[in-house]
Write an enzyme that holds these catalytic residues in place. Structure first.
Site, PDB file in Angstrom:
ATOM      1  N   SER A  27       0.849  -1.200   0.000  1.00 60.76           N
ATOM      2  CA  SER A  27       0.000   0.000   0.000  1.00 60.76           C
ATOM      3  C   SER A  27       0.882   1.247   0.000  1.00 60.76           C
ATOM      4  O   SER A  27       0.615   2.202  -0.711  1.00 60.76           O
ATOM      5  CB  SER A  27      -0.951   0.004   1.199  1.00 60.76           C
ATOM      6  OG  SER A  27      -0.223  -0.089   2.406  1.00 60.76           O
ATOM      7  N   ALA A  82       4.831  -3.485   9.610  1.00 62.41           N
ATOM      8  CA  ALA A  82       3.714  -3.099   8.735  1.00 62.41           C
ATOM      9  C   ALA A  82       2.628  -2.399   9.545  1.00 62.41           C
ATOM     10  O   ALA A  82       2.060  -2.985  10.469  1.00 62.41           O
ATOM     11  CB  ALA A  82       3.142  -4.352   8.072  1.00 62.41           C
ATOM     12  N   SER A 115       6.562   3.493  18.916  1.00 60.61           N
ATOM     13  CA  SER A 115       6.848   4.889  18.582  1.00 60.61           C
ATOM     14  C   SER A 115       6.946   5.756  19.824  1.00 60.61           C
ATOM     15  O   SER A 115       6.266   5.518  20.824  1.00 60.61           O
ATOM     16  CB  SER A 115       5.713   5.399  17.701  1.00 60.61           C
ATOM     17  OG  SER A 115       5.798   6.793  17.524  1.00 60.61           O
ATOM     18  N   TYR A 173      -3.017   7.295  16.255  1.00 59.60           N
ATOM     19  CA  TYR A 173      -1.803   6.584  15.835  1.00 59.60           C
ATOM     20  C   TYR A 173      -0.992   6.132  17.057  1.00 59.60           C
ATOM     21  O   TYR A 173      -0.650   4.958  17.202  1.00 59.60           O
ATOM     22  CB  TYR A 173      -0.939   7.480  14.924  1.00 59.60           C
ATOM     23  CG  TYR A 173       0.441   6.915  14.751  1.00 59.60           C
ATOM     24  CD1 TYR A 173       0.640   5.774  13.983  1.00 59.60           C
ATOM     25  CD2 TYR A 173       1.529   7.484  15.410  1.00 59.60           C
ATOM     26  CE1 TYR A 173       1.905   5.217  13.863  1.00 59.60           C
ATOM     27  CE2 TYR A 173       2.787   6.936  15.294  1.00 59.60           C
ATOM     28  CZ  TYR A 173       2.971   5.806  14.520  1.00 59.60           C
ATOM     29  OH  TYR A 173       4.221   5.246  14.421  1.00 59.60           O
ATOM     30  N   LYS A 191      -0.130   2.260  18.810  1.00 60.61           N
ATOM     31  CA  LYS A 191       1.208   1.745  19.127  1.00 60.61           C
ATOM     32  C   LYS A 191       1.273   1.301  20.597  1.00 60.61           C
ATOM     33  O   LYS A 191       1.890   0.286  20.921  1.00 60.61           O
ATOM     34  CB  LYS A 191       2.271   2.795  18.812  1.00 60.61           C
ATOM     35  CG  LYS A 191       2.468   3.007  17.323  1.00 60.61           C
ATOM     36  CD  LYS A 191       2.998   1.743  16.651  1.00 60.61           C
ATOM     37  CE  LYS A 191       3.080   1.827  15.156  1.00 60.61           C
ATOM     38  NZ  LYS A 191       3.520   0.558  14.529  1.00 60.61           N
TER      39      LYS A 191
END
Ligand code: WQD
Length: 316
Positions: A34, A75, A118, A142, A146
């Site tokens: 992607s 991924a 992250s 996001y 994580k």
């Protein structure tokens, strides 16, 4: 050693694959292409969308055919702004994808995982250098995915998974021609694009409580980051190690203006800098405390900001 790298056709993943191959590992990549680019990998590549219903059987078959010593899972979706707009798709892809991967790992007794986490898990830490015990408080979906991913990796210890979460700080630079960050979503690639098209890079705010007023981050060369993944796999080879979380940074902060000064040197272009508004949600300072990874993994970054910016410029 046989390694499965998910997201291996991505910017970071392709650097991980290269360094793993250079160390003698036999690598297989899983990527849905992607955002990954097929030309970045020369090893076997399985095109699998990890969050799809069929992924568990596809992965189980792959892991049955090849007994992997460890999986490095990169991924995922990684755009903060997009995650605010599309939280469901971030949870589905980032958590659903990890859950499917772990289901297949459990079914095939594949017991070592390095998970790409992250610094976004920290949110807005109010410290000079943030260590792994600082209470996580992600401020966007996001970062939430994580953090939940880290919890899931830990929880999977119940069936014997041994996992390492690597919390990446600001990854940039290029280790090999052709593996550059083409997405232009972060400061260095954005600023390079602007300089190349004759525009002024924009500093998002110069009224922060920092020495020059612009935000401070910990920029890590992608090649150093890639090396940290191999150290993490080695660390998991020792039987006592079941779960841990490590920052991957340099421990040295650089402001936006300092990064742009490095870009002037690297490019040889004496461009103007434009001062813009603050970007919502930016912590003034986000720098890694790197003592844990240094003490436990013996890992330290080798490349400095100048090398990061120069390598990014040279590959652009
Ligand atoms: C760096 C600094 C901007 C562009 C993000 C994610 C984080 C992680 C890394 C994945 C900030 C400033 C930027 C520009 C600017 N991602 N800036 N002008 O926000 O620190 O971290 O990427 O794991 O989760 O949040 O990175 O590169 O966007 O910004 O002044 O044109 O550069 O305000 O201070 P950030 P960034």
């Amino acid at each position: 050693m046989k390694l499965l790298v998910t997201g291996g056709a991505g910017y970071i993943g392709s650097h991980v694959v290269r360094i793993a191959e250079a160390s003698g590992a036999e690598v297989t990549v899983v990527d849905d292409l992607s955002t990954g680019i097929v030309n970045r990998v020369s090893c076997p590549l399985e095109e699998i969308q990890l969050a799809n219903d069929g992924a568990v059987s596809q992965l189980t078959q792959l892991m049955t055919e090849t007994k992997f010593d460890a999986v490095i899972h990169l991924a995922a979706k990684k755009q903060v702004g997009e995650s605010v707009e599309q939280p469901e798709s971030y949870y589905k892809d980032n958590i659903g994808g990890l859950a499917n991967l772990l289901t297949a790992m459990r079914a095939t007794n594949t017991l070592k995982l390095v998970f790409s986490s992250s610094a976004a898990t920290y949110g807005m830490p109010d410290v000079e250098a943030v260590n792994e015990d600082y209470p996580p408080n992600p401020i966007n979906p996001y970062g939430q995915t994580k953090l939940v991913g880290e919890w899931l990796v830990k929880a999977a210890g119940v069936w014997g998974l041994r996992g390492v979460n690597l919390r990446y700080f600001n990854v940039a630079g290029t280790g090999h021609p052709g593996l550059g960050d083409t997405a232009a979503l972060n400061l260095i690639p954005i600023a390079i694009g602007q300089v190349k098209s004759g525009k002024s890079p924009i500093v998002f705010g110069n009224d922060y409580p920092t020495p020059d007023g612009s935000c401070i981050r910990d920029y890590v060369h992608v090649q150093d980051l890639a090396a940290a993944h191999l150290r993490a796999v080695e660390y998991l080879d020792q039987p006592k190690r079941s779960f841990d979380t490590f920052n991957v940074g340099t421990g040295v902060g650089a402001s936006v203006i300092e990064v742009l000064d490095e870009l002037k040197k690297a490019s040889g272009v004496d461009f103007e800098i434009e001062i813009g508004d603050r970007r919502p949600g930016d912590p003034p300072r986000l720098v890694a405390d790197v003592s844990r990874i240094k003490n436990e993994l013996g890992f330290e970054c080798e490349k400095n900001l100048g090398e990061i910016v120069q390598s990014a410029w040279d590959a652009s």
